[in-house]
Design a protein around this motif. Sequence first.
Motif, short mmCIF file in Angstrom:
data_model
loop_
_atom_site.label_atom_id
_atom_site.label_comp_id
_atom_site.label_asym_id
_atom_site.label_seq_id
_atom_site.Cartn_x
_atom_site.Cartn_y
_atom_site.Cartn_z
N ASP A 284 -9.93 -3.17 -18.09
CA ASP A 284 -9.67 -4.50 -18.39
C ASP A 284 -8.32 -5.11 -18.26
OD1 ASP A 284 -12.31 -4.73 -19.22
OD2 ASP A 284 -11.91 -4.59 -21.31
N ASP B 42 -11.37 -5.01 -24.06
CA ASP B 42 -11.26 -4.05 -25.07
C ASP B 42 -10.84 -2.57 -24.46
OD1 ASP B 42 -14.10 -4.01 -24.38
OD2 ASP B 42 -14.01 -1.98 -25.05
N ASP C 279 -13.91 -10.60 -21.72
CA ASP C 279 -14.79 -9.44 -21.32
C ASP C 279 -16.05 -9.66 -22.37
OD1 ASP C 279 -15.90 -6.85 -20.91
OD2 ASP C 279 -15.09 -6.31 -22.95
N ASP D 32 -18.96 -6.96 -23.23
CA ASP D 32 -19.39 -5.74 -23.98
C ASP D 32 -18.26 -5.44 -25.07
OD1 ASP D 32 -22.22 -5.77 -23.02
OD2 ASP D 32 -21.10 -4.63 -21.11
N ASP D 33 -18.34 -5.05 -26.47
CA ASP D 33 -17.59 -4.74 -27.26
C ASP D 33 -16.33 -5.53 -27.49
OD1 ASP D 33 -18.68 -3.03 -28.54
OD2 ASP D 33 -18.12 -1.29 -27.22
N THR D 34 -16.40 -7.15 -26.72
CA THR D 34 -15.20 -7.90 -26.89
C THR D 34 -15.90 -9.13 -27.74
OG1 THR D 34 -13.95 -7.17 -25.18
CG2 THR D 34 -13.76 -9.64 -25.85
MG LIG Z 1 -15.71 -4.22 -22.98
#
Ligand SMILES: [Mg+2]
Length: 233
Positions: free
Chosen positions: A180, A175, A10, A12-14
């Motif tokens: 996900d 995340d 992933d 974003d935020d990974t």
């Molecule tokens: Mg993400």
Amino acid sequence: MTSSTLIAFDLDDTLYKERDFVISGYRAVAHDLTAIDSAFNFDEMVHAMTTAPVNPFDSLAEYLHNRSIQQSIVLDYDIPRMVATYRNHFPDIKADNSIATIKRLITDGYHIGLITDGRTSTQTNKIKALGLDRIIVPDNISISEAVGGEKYTPLPFERMMKLNPDINSFVYVGDNPMKDFLWPNRLGWTTIQLIDDGRNVHSQQVSLPSDDYRPQYRIKSLDELPTLLSTIN
Ligand SMILES: [Mg+2]
């Protein structure tokens, strides 16, 4: 796992913190406006957006309205233009340890992919800003707007499998438990969650519709990936 494993990440935020993209976008909008009239103060505009009670661009519009009246400025910069600047700016974001981890995995013989939801222009700029376009082959980069399906559907995961017929095991690292892990779990992938360090945009403390939304493994840092993957058969 053997070398015929593809690890898809992933974005974003990974691989980076989405909050950094948000701040970068606010700064791009504020920068645009300071160039239009120096009466618009960069720090005050960024502050208006970061402390907005509801919508950052509503708060910025209110600031601009007040300042325009005080200074007799006629301003033609509406909320749709703020949103466009935000979405299309080239972001100032950092990959932290994710690039090093991916390079290590490539050295170890793993194939790498990226599956992200979002607009093609926004996600492509993030990918280039992080340098991911230089280490992941273009076919293995999947952006939902470009491929025609979000992670709430099997499409991006099935697409990755079809494009890599020689791969016999797939891994997804993400995340967000709401989208996900469900489809990769159902398609027989290994799923790994990067645990929120407290800065994520989407909470991981959510009640899930069913158990197949859950990741099979959880890690605190991407640094743990090479060791974890070597122990999964
Ligand atoms: Mg993400």
